[in-house]
Scaffold this active site. Structure first.
Site, mmCIF file in Angstrom:
data_model
loop_
_atom_site.group_PDB
_atom_site.id
_atom_site.type_symbol
_atom_site.label_atom_id
_atom_site.label_comp_id
_atom_site.label_asym_id
_atom_site.label_seq_id
_atom_site.Cartn_x
_atom_site.Cartn_y
_atom_site.Cartn_z
ATOM 1 N N SER A 196 5.499 -12.204 6.386
ATOM 2 C CA SER A 196 6.330 -11.628 5.330
ATOM 3 C C SER A 196 7.421 -12.546 4.806
ATOM 4 O O SER A 196 7.907 -12.348 3.697
ATOM 5 C CB SER A 196 6.966 -10.320 5.816
ATOM 6 N N HIS A 204 2.006 -6.154 5.915
ATOM 7 C CA HIS A 204 2.179 -6.657 4.546
ATOM 8 C C HIS A 204 0.843 -6.993 3.878
ATOM 9 O O HIS A 204 0.829 -7.495 2.757
ATOM 10 C CB HIS A 204 3.085 -7.891 4.548
ATOM 11 N N LYS A 213 5.167 0.573 3.473
ATOM 12 C CA LYS A 213 5.251 -0.515 2.497
ATOM 13 C C LYS A 213 4.368 -0.168 1.292
ATOM 14 O O LYS A 213 4.758 0.631 0.451
ATOM 15 C CB LYS A 213 4.906 -1.844 3.155
#
Length: 396
Positions: free
Chosen positions: A186, A214, A244
């Site tokens: 990330s 991610h 996310k």
């Protein structure tokens, strides 16, 4: 009477962090966390959210969550193993397994909880874990909690991984050996070399664990890095987050049915913490259904990510070697990085500085997270602000 020792410790260390530019100020957002946000009454273009696909404010998810509150209440009421497992949690886990291409899945309260839960449920003091040096803090903490021997591997260095795997196996010291990596790292936006990692794992019979926090919703047309490489049958643990790209809260591990059965009886956050709320469970399920039905949001995310990268690179900024929409703008020193972020804020762009200890000293950067919800006009405005501040600070 409060402890004087504690007061002295806290005051001295907070002062030290502030003097070195390492003290992180928290900025409460007034209203939804969308492509634009409001902080202290000021409207800003938001380039710091992990809300990659804009689903955190999607009307379809909001409607589903409202209906779940009416039908199931606001809380699960208990831990999963007593009577906190609602039909909505089962629906979510079935949908997750389908999405990730595995036999089964288990959901947790957060992505951090997943790594604390799953690693320590399988690995112990008689085992070893080969861990990429840039793995997320939750992986590091999960490895520590397991009490297994942690063998640090140079970042995405396959020769180092093979050498250390061979050494660990030939030592005969360990019952089990795991290789663990982020799918997408990330801080820099680079992608793990999963085909090579799996090849090494098969050579030495290593357990494979991929933290795709991610990557899910971003890679593999939304299904993640493991599916992007077609390795869903060869990776033992696919871990991901629902907070996310999915836009809600929670986390999960997907894998073989016997692995998920074991985690349900041995992973402590599952056993001792109340389940996510009905609204969170059904909203996450709805988000996954949207991703499985259409790649439109995923395609828009990549379009916007590439547009921002091209704009910043054209100005002369060092944006690293990201393979994803994550776009770091490398500044260097901690104080300069904090100052750069502050000036962006003053000019109407919210892009938080990332400094030590999140990244190594001297590698401070402002990390940009464009989303599917941003318009080209917003990105053009942000690029113009970057140009102004970059010239002002002598970076361009």
């Amino acid at each position: 009477m409060a402890s004087k020792t504690l007061d002295t410790f806290l005051n001295e260390n907070i002062k030290d962090l502030k003097e070195r530019g390492l003290y992180n100020e928290i900025d409460p957002v007034q209203g939804p966390n969308g492509p634009k946000i409001k902080i202290d009454g000021k409207t800003l273009i938001n380039l710091s959210s992990n809300n990659y696909l804009g689903l955190a404010t999607d009307d379809r998810l909001k409607e589903a969550a409202k209906q779940a509150v009416d039908s199931h209440g606001v809380g699960a009421g208990a831990v999963r193993t007593i009577n906190g497992t609602l039909d909505l949690h089962i629906d979510l886990e079935k949908k997750l397994a389908e999405f990730k291409g595995t036999e089964a899945a288990i959901s947790y309260q957060s992505g951090f909880n997943c790594n604390m839960a799953a690693i320590s449920a399988v690995m112990d003091k008689n085992d070893a874990i080969l861990s990429d040096e840039l793995n997320h803090a939750s992986i590091i903490d999960g490895c520590r909690l397991s009490k297994a021997k942690i063998i640090r591997v140079n970042h995405s260095d396959m020769e180092d991984l093979r050498s250390k795997a061979k050494e660990a196996v030939e030592s005969g010291q360990y019952n089990k050996i795991m290789v663990i990596t982020d799918g997408v790292f990330s801080m820099d936006g680079d992608v793990a070399k999963l085909p090579e990692i799996v090849e090494i794992a098969e050579e030495f019979d290593l357990i494979t664990y991929v933290d795709d926090a991610h990557g899910s919703g971003v890679f593999g047309k939304g299904a993640g890095t493991v599916k992007h490489f077609g390795l869903q049958d060869k990776v033992d643990f696919q871990m991901g987050t629902l907070s996310k790209a999915i836009g809600v809260i929670g986390g999960y591990v997907a894998g073989k049915e016997n692995l998920i059965d074991w985690l349900k009886v041995r992973s402590r956050p599952f056993l001792f913490s109340t389940a996510v709320s009905p609204a969170d469970a059904i909203a996450s399920t709805k988000a996954i259904e949207i991703l499985m039905e259409s790649t439109d949001l995923n395609e828009k995310l990549w379009e916007n990510g590439n547009y921002l990268k091209e704009g910043l690179k054209k100005l002369g900024f060092d944006i690293g070697n990201s393979d994803t929409p994550i776009t770091p703008c490398m500044i260097g020193g901690e104080s300069d990085t904090q100052k750069f972020s502050k000036r962006l804020y003053e000019e109407g762009v919210y892009a938080k500085s990332i400094v030590f200890p999140t990244v190594p000293r001297g590698t401070g950067r402002v990390r940009n997270m464009p989303s599917a919800a941003h318009t080209k006009e917003m990105l053009d405005e942000a690029i113009a602000v970057y140009e102004k501040v970059g010239k002002e600070m002598g970076l361009l």
